[in-house]
Scaffold this active site. Sequence first.
Site, PDB file in Angstrom:
ATOM      1  N   GLY A  81     -38.274  -0.188 123.799  1.00 32.27           N
ATOM      2  CA  GLY A  81     -38.002   1.248 123.828  1.00 32.27           C
ATOM      3  C   GLY A  81     -37.374   1.743 125.115  1.00 32.27           C
ATOM      4  N   GLN A  82     -36.876   0.812 125.958  1.00 30.92           N
ATOM      5  CA  GLN A  82     -36.246   1.272 127.199  1.00 30.92           C
ATOM      6  C   GLN A  82     -34.926   1.968 126.878  1.00 30.92           C
ATOM      7  OE1 GLN A  82     -35.601  -1.742 130.245  1.00 30.92           O
ATOM      8  NE2 GLN A  82     -34.881  -0.212 131.727  1.00 30.92           N
ATOM      9  N   ASP A  88     -41.282  13.765 133.811  1.00 29.52           N
ATOM     10  CA  ASP A  88     -40.462  13.377 132.664  1.00 29.52           C
ATOM     11  C   ASP A  88     -39.988  14.643 131.948  1.00 29.52           C
ATOM     12  OD1 ASP A  88     -40.265  10.522 130.825  1.00 29.52           O
ATOM     13  OD2 ASP A  88     -39.768  12.424 129.847  1.00 29.52           O
ATOM     14  N   ILE A  89     -38.713  14.644 131.565  1.00 27.25           N
ATOM     15  CA  ILE A  89     -38.108  15.829 130.953  1.00 27.25           C
ATOM     16  C   ILE A  89     -38.648  16.069 129.540  1.00 27.25           C
ATOM     17  CG2 ILE A  89     -36.089  14.778 129.813  1.00 27.25           C
ATOM     18  CD1 ILE A  89     -34.367  16.912 131.201  1.00 27.25           C
ATOM     19  N   HIS A 123     -38.270   2.227 135.770  1.00 33.17           N
ATOM     20  CA  HIS A 123     -39.149   3.389 135.954  1.00 33.17           C
ATOM     21  C   HIS A 123     -40.526   3.045 135.429  1.00 33.17           C
ATOM     22  CE1 HIS A 123     -36.794   3.737 132.252  1.00 33.17           C
ATOM     23  NE2 HIS A 123     -37.882   4.255 131.685  1.00 33.17           N
ATOM     24  N   LEU A 124     -41.514   3.493 136.151  1.00 32.68           N
ATOM     25  CA  LEU A 124     -42.910   3.334 135.760  1.00 32.68           C
ATOM     26  C   LEU A 124     -43.368   4.674 135.197  1.00 32.68           C
ATOM     27  CD1 LEU A 124     -45.633   1.800 135.789  1.00 32.68           C
ATOM     28  CD2 LEU A 124     -45.911   2.508 138.173  1.00 32.68           C
ATOM     29  N   HIS A 125     -43.823   4.662 133.935  1.00 33.83           N
ATOM     30  CA  HIS A 125     -44.371   5.879 133.336  1.00 33.83           C
ATOM     31  C   HIS A 125     -45.839   6.019 133.757  1.00 33.83           C
ATOM     32  CE1 HIS A 125     -41.244   6.549 130.068  1.00 33.83           C
ATOM     33  NE2 HIS A 125     -41.053   5.255 130.275  1.00 33.83           N
ATOM     34  N   ASN A 134     -41.319  -0.045 130.125  1.00 34.69           N
ATOM     35  CA  ASN A 134     -40.625  -0.543 128.942  1.00 34.69           C
ATOM     36  C   ASN A 134     -39.491  -1.436 129.431  1.00 34.69           C
ATOM     37  OD1 ASN A 134     -42.174   0.896 127.030  1.00 34.69           O
ATOM     38  ND2 ASN A 134     -41.014   2.756 127.470  1.00 34.69           N
TER      39      ASN A 134
HETATM   40  P1  AMP Z   1     -37.734   4.687 128.662  1.00 31.87           P
HETATM   41  O1  AMP Z   1     -37.713   4.920 127.174  1.00 31.87           O
HETATM   42  O2  AMP Z   1     -38.880   3.857 129.127  1.00 31.87           O
HETATM   43  O3  AMP Z   1     -36.402   4.193 129.177  1.00 31.87           O
HETATM   44  O4  AMP Z   1     -37.999   6.113 129.294  1.00 31.87           O
HETATM   45  C1  AMP Z   1     -36.995   6.976 129.735  1.00 31.87           C
HETATM   46  C2  AMP Z   1     -37.660   8.282 130.036  1.00 31.87           C
HETATM   47  O5  AMP Z   1     -36.792   9.053 130.847  1.00 31.87           O
HETATM   48  C3  AMP Z   1     -37.991   9.124 128.799  1.00 31.87           C
HETATM   49  O6  AMP Z   1     -39.390   9.396 128.764  1.00 31.87           O
HETATM   50  C4  AMP Z   1     -37.149  10.378 128.991  1.00 31.87           C
HETATM   51  O7  AMP Z   1     -37.798  11.536 128.519  1.00 31.87           O
HETATM   52  C5  AMP Z   1     -36.956  10.404 130.500  1.00 31.87           C
HETATM   53  N1  AMP Z   1     -35.779  11.109 130.977  1.00 31.87           N
HETATM   54  C6  AMP Z   1     -34.501  10.957 130.553  1.00 31.87           C
HETATM   55  N2  AMP Z   1     -33.677  11.769 131.251  1.00 31.87           N
HETATM   56  C7  AMP Z   1     -34.451  12.427 132.152  1.00 31.87           C
HETATM   57  C8  AMP Z   1     -34.198  13.405 133.153  1.00 31.87           C
HETATM   58  N3  AMP Z   1     -32.956  13.868 133.387  1.00 31.87           N
HETATM   59  N4  AMP Z   1     -35.239  13.877 133.885  1.00 31.87           N
HETATM   60  C9  AMP Z   1     -36.484  13.421 133.658  1.00 31.87           C
HETATM   61  N5  AMP Z   1     -36.787  12.500 132.724  1.00 31.87           N
HETATM   62  C10 AMP Z   1     -35.793  12.010 131.976  1.00 31.87           C
END
Ligand code: AMP
Length: 118
Positions: free
Chosen positions: A97-98, A34-35, A104-106, A91
């Site tokens: 909070g999506q 995650d960035i 995506h699975l965190h 999410n």
């Molecule tokens: P969500 O809030 O569940 O949709 O999570 C989206 C996640 O994607 C967040 O934790 C962001 O930090 C992550 N994210 C967004 N853009 C990137 C990217 N280019 N590379 C890696 N992670 C990202």
Amino acid sequence: MDKEREGCIFCKIVNKTIESQILYEDDEIIAFKDIKPQAPVHILIIPKIHIEKISDINSDNSNLITKMIVVANKIAKDNNLDNEGYRLVFNCGEAAGQEVFHIHLHLLGGRKFGWPPG
Ligand code: AMP
Ligand code: ZN
């Protein structure tokens, strides 16, 4: 890939048109850092095909979710998280909070997490 959704940042990660730190990849799944990490270990595990939300999962495509969890467990083990524990989060939708509408699975680990979540 024909299933890329135009403008989807995670489809671009799948197609390598934007950079990411990839930790795992096979024909169907990719995992990357995650960035903006919210924990010492914060990895995203995604299907390569564009599916918007976990609520779009049904009996025809649910095998992808099982595979994502297996990948998450392997990455957790590689990071020595299997004893202390870790959190897996989907999410679904804006209230949850999506922000990126490609499933995506965190995988979060390396610190203690509170409950209930914020
Ligand atoms: P969500 O809030 O569940 O949709 O999570 C989206 C996640 O994607 C967040 O934790 C962001 O930090 C992550 N994210 C967004 N853009 C990137 C990217 N280019 N590379 C890696 N992670 C990202
Ligand atoms: Zn996508």
